[in-house]
Design an enzyme around this catalytic site. Structure first.
Site, PDB file in Angstrom:
ATOM      1  N   GLU A 250       0.751  -1.154   0.297  1.00  0.00           N
ATOM      2  CA  GLU A 250       0.029  -0.110   0.081  1.00  0.00           C
ATOM      3  C   GLU A 250       1.094   1.173   0.037  1.00  0.00           C
ATOM      4  OE1 GLU A 250      -3.019  -0.017  -0.492  1.00  0.00           O
ATOM      5  OE2 GLU A 250      -4.044  -1.862   0.249  1.00  0.00           O
ATOM      6  N   CYS A 284      -2.671   8.810   2.893  1.00  0.00           N
ATOM      7  CA  CYS A 284      -2.373   8.137   1.475  1.00  0.00           C
ATOM      8  C   CYS A 284      -3.399   8.544   0.545  1.00  0.00           C
ATOM      9  CB  CYS A 284      -2.198   6.739   1.771  1.00  0.00           C
ATOM     10  SG  CYS A 284      -3.543   5.949   2.468  1.00  0.00           S
TER      11      CYS A 284
HETATM   12  P1  NAD Z   1       8.415   5.226   4.314  1.00  0.00           P
HETATM   13  O1  NAD Z   1       8.277   4.563   3.344  1.00  0.00           O
HETATM   14  O2  NAD Z   1       9.518   6.303   4.757  1.00  0.00           O
HETATM   15  O3  NAD Z   1       8.430   4.466   5.873  1.00  0.00           O
HETATM   16  C1  NAD Z   1       7.473   3.328   6.051  1.00  0.00           C
HETATM   17  C2  NAD Z   1       8.152   2.292   6.659  1.00  0.00           C
HETATM   18  O4  NAD Z   1       9.128   1.737   6.102  1.00  0.00           O
HETATM   19  C3  NAD Z   1       8.664   2.684   8.195  1.00  0.00           C
HETATM   20  O5  NAD Z   1       8.307   1.939   9.207  1.00  0.00           O
HETATM   21  C4  NAD Z   1      10.135   2.659   7.806  1.00  0.00           C
HETATM   22  O6  NAD Z   1      11.106   2.525   8.902  1.00  0.00           O
HETATM   23  C5  NAD Z   1      10.127   1.774   6.906  1.00  0.00           C
HETATM   24  N1  NAD Z   1      11.195   1.399   6.032  1.00  0.00           N
HETATM   25  C6  NAD Z   1      11.977   2.262   5.497  1.00  0.00           C
HETATM   26  N2  NAD Z   1      12.833   1.882   4.749  1.00  0.00           N
HETATM   27  C7  NAD Z   1      12.928   0.575   4.683  1.00  0.00           C
HETATM   28  C8  NAD Z   1      13.368  -0.536   3.756  1.00  0.00           C
HETATM   29  N3  NAD Z   1      14.288  -0.246   3.135  1.00  0.00           N
HETATM   30  N4  NAD Z   1      13.211  -1.741   4.273  1.00  0.00           N
HETATM   31  C9  NAD Z   1      11.858  -2.032   4.929  1.00  0.00           C
HETATM   32  N5  NAD Z   1      11.391  -0.944   5.703  1.00  0.00           N
HETATM   33  C10 NAD Z   1      11.795   0.292   5.637  1.00  0.00           C
HETATM   34  O7  NAD Z   1       6.843   6.211   4.577  1.00  0.00           O
HETATM   35  P2  NAD Z   1       6.357   6.885   5.480  1.00  0.00           P
HETATM   36  O8  NAD Z   1       7.076   8.576   5.120  1.00  0.00           O
HETATM   37  O9  NAD Z   1       6.210   6.569   6.899  1.00  0.00           O
HETATM   38  O10 NAD Z   1       4.788   7.339   5.164  1.00  0.00           O
HETATM   39  C11 NAD Z   1       4.213   8.006   4.284  1.00  0.00           C
HETATM   40  C12 NAD Z   1       4.258   7.285   2.918  1.00  0.00           C
HETATM   41  O11 NAD Z   1       3.255   6.266   3.197  1.00  0.00           O
HETATM   42  C13 NAD Z   1       3.380   8.262   1.922  1.00  0.00           C
HETATM   43  O12 NAD Z   1       4.001   8.251   0.547  1.00  0.00           O
HETATM   44  C14 NAD Z   1       1.876   7.571   2.062  1.00  0.00           C
HETATM   45  O13 NAD Z   1       1.209   7.917   0.570  1.00  0.00           O
HETATM   46  C15 NAD Z   1       2.092   6.325   2.234  1.00  0.00           C
HETATM   47  N6  NAD Z   1       0.802   5.570   2.658  1.00  0.00           N
HETATM   48  C16 NAD Z   1       0.342   4.839   1.900  1.00  0.00           C
HETATM   49  C17 NAD Z   1      -1.002   4.066   2.400  1.00  0.00           C
HETATM   50  C18 NAD Z   1      -1.787   3.215   1.525  1.00  0.00           C
HETATM   51  O14 NAD Z   1      -2.654   2.590   1.989  1.00  0.00           O
HETATM   52  N7  NAD Z   1      -1.639   3.070   0.493  1.00  0.00           N
HETATM   53  C19 NAD Z   1      -1.285   4.415   3.776  1.00  0.00           C
HETATM   54  C20 NAD Z   1      -0.557   5.436   4.339  1.00  0.00           C
HETATM   55  C21 NAD Z   1       0.461   5.898   4.084  1.00  0.00           C
END
Ligand code: NAD
Length: 476
Positions: A250, A284
């Site tokens: 997602e 999101c």
């Molecule tokens: P992010 O991708 O920076 O981080 C999300 C998670 O991934 C964190 O827990 C982080 O520690 C972890 N992470 C980071 N690098 C990683 C790696 N290489 N391998 C595994 N895990 C890793 O996202 P964010 O800034 O926390 O959230 C915002 C983003 O999330 C926005 O783009 C938003 O649109 C999206 N989002 C999508 C949905 C959906 O349902 N589609 C819902 C909420 C947020």
């Protein structure tokens, strides 16, 4: 667990006392005030490995309990969340920044209980695919094993429940890795939920990106549920390749809303506003670019400015506020620079765009930007904050082409007095969900997921359960 044994946590401090390490840990500050909220454990890859081992050991017993017992456990977990709802909401508000009031912290905690209950209620019966003189074929869904769940910081509790509830329901055990920005909310929520679950069915590893990365490559993780940015999603696809892991992604969105010329600007302004500004734009599937027909462009802008003026922004614990700060400085800087770039390009700021440098916290004012080019970065990039670009169009074909012009497609919306016409337009939009006269309204019974680079796999409903099961055909 019967209702009279539910443990109630009265305050956020009661919860903090249970989840903080005895010393050290990562200090988490309130994004509205800069004041310390608490300390989160800094778990390592070694801690992750131990958690996965314990989850693996617990999985068989959890699966063997059967659907009925797991349904009871999830409903009990919902009761437990409701019993401590205010304490959870206050902690969430302090850590994430979102106000208690409005569609924010209390609403998020309420959604956690609602999703636990709804997920408990879904039935995924084996399907009989063939039954004739030649034989019989049945499709069953078995548990996958251990599910790793990685979440973002915008709706940290609710998204954790979206991931953990169907995983547990299907007989998997779960290891959660919350965002390093909002670990306390998830640790507290899991502590509460765990009062209704057997040991090690659900665990949290509160670590950074290195822990997330190790989880996605781990041989003993059978499935990754990931919600976060598209760039991290791509990294996860790569790191999970060697183990051919199942993944649900997602990812980011840049949802378009199209207002048709027959829409009533005043009647829809409030819903349009919340479609874009829910959780101060850090959602999101929020409306992130609004396309308005030239005939009603000025009246839609005017109506939105009026609604924006009625929505107080401030510290989350103040009951007057319905909008809060950005959760972190990096996000504040992204929003600031996108709006600045839009201003420099000659776009017209209708309201906002002028953060107060003296104010503590990462507050960016509600901002509406008109007369902006469709190629401007405030339109083409995910702003993930309270700044909405409003683009004028002349023909519906042109609006649809602009809506479909990006490489993401999570949600979208069409606004019109004519539902039949709105449905025709909706069918031409490339997005996982297209709402009519609303935006971002998710429902636990209705599948949700992205198209294009907004991800793949579905959450919610029976379709969501299927994504947490291993399909198996029995044929005889
Ligand atoms: P992010 O991708 O920076 O981080 C999300 C998670 O991934 C964190 O827990 C982080 O520690 C972890 N992470 C980071 N690098 C990683 C790696 N290489 N391998 C595994 N895990 C890793 O996202 P964010 O800034 O926390 O959230 C915002 C983003 O999330 C926005 O783009 C938003 O649109 C999206 N989002 C999508 C949905 C959906 O349902 N589609 C819902 C909420 C947020």
């Amino acid at each position: 667990m019967s209702t009279d044994t539910i443990k109630t946590f009265a305050t956020a401090d009661d919860l903090l006392a249970l989840i903080q390490p005895s010393s050290g840990g990562r200090v988490i500050n309130d994004p509205a005030t800069g004041e310390k909220v608490g300390r989160a454990p800094e778990h390592s890859v070694g801690d992750l490995n131990s958690a996965i081992e314990a989850a693996r050991a617990a999985q068989e017993g959890w699966a063997a309990l059967g659907h009925e017992a797991r349904i009871v456990a999830l409903n009990n977990a919902a009761d437990a969340v409701e019993a401590s709802a205010e304490a959870l909401a206050v902690l969430l508000s302090r850590e994430q920044g979102k106000p208690l009031n409005g569609p924010n912290a209390r609403f998020e905690v309420g959604a956690c209980a609602a999703w636990l209950r709804a997920t408990a209620s879904f039935e995924l019966e084996p399907e009989v695919l063939v039954d004739d003189e030649g034989g019989r074929a049945e499709l069953h869904y078995r548990p996958l094993g251990v599910v790793g769940a990685i979440g973002p910081w915008n709706w940290p509790m609710m998204i954790s429940v979206w991931q953990l509830a169907p995983a547990l329901r299907m007989g998997n055990t779960v290891v959660l890795k919350p965002s390093e920005y909002t670990p306390l909310s998830v640790l507290a929520l899991v502590h509460v939920i765990n009062t209704a679950l057997p040991e090690n069915a659900l665990q949290v590893v509160s670590g950074g990106r290195d822990v997330g990365e190790a989880m996605t490559a781990h041989e003993q993780i059978d499935k990754i549920m990931f919600t976060g940015s598209t760039s991290t999603g791509k990294a996860i696809i790569r790191s999970s390749a060697d183990t051919v892991k199942r993944i649900t992604l997602e990812l980011g969105g840049n949802d378009a809303g199209i207002v048709l010329p027959d829409a009533d600007p005043k009647a829809m302004a409030q819903d349009l506003f919340w479609g874009a500004f829910i959780n101060t734009g850090q959602t999101c599937a929020a409306l992130k670019r609004l396309y308005v027909h030239e005939d009603i462009y000025d009246s839609v802008c005017e109506a939105l400015v009026e609604v924006a003026g009625q929505m107080p922004m401030g510290v989350g614990l103040d009951e007057n506020n319905v909008l809060g700060p950005l959760q972190n400085e990096a996000q504040f800087n992204i929003v600031s620079s996108l709006v600045q770039e839009a201003k420099d390009s000659g776009a017209r700021v209708l309201v906002g765009g002028n953060p107060d440098a003296e104010q503590p916290g990462f507050f960016y004012p509600t901002t509406l930007v008109a007369d902006i080019d469709n190629a401007n970065p405030l339109v083409t990039q995910e702003q993930f904050g309270p700044a909405l670009p409003i683009i004028k169009y002349s023909t519906i074909d042109e609006a649809i082409e602009m809506a479909n012009g990006l490489d993401v497609g999570l949600g979208a919306s069409v606004w019109s007095s004519d539902k039949a016409q709105a449905r025709e337009v909706a069918a031409r939009i490339e997005a996982g969900t297209v709402w009519i006269n609303k935006h971002g309204a998710v429902d636990p019974r209705v599948p949700f997921g992205g198209t294009k680079q907004s991800g793949y796999g579905l959450e919610f409903g029976v379709e969501g359960l299927k994504h947490l099961g291993q399909p198996q055909v029995i044929s005889y």
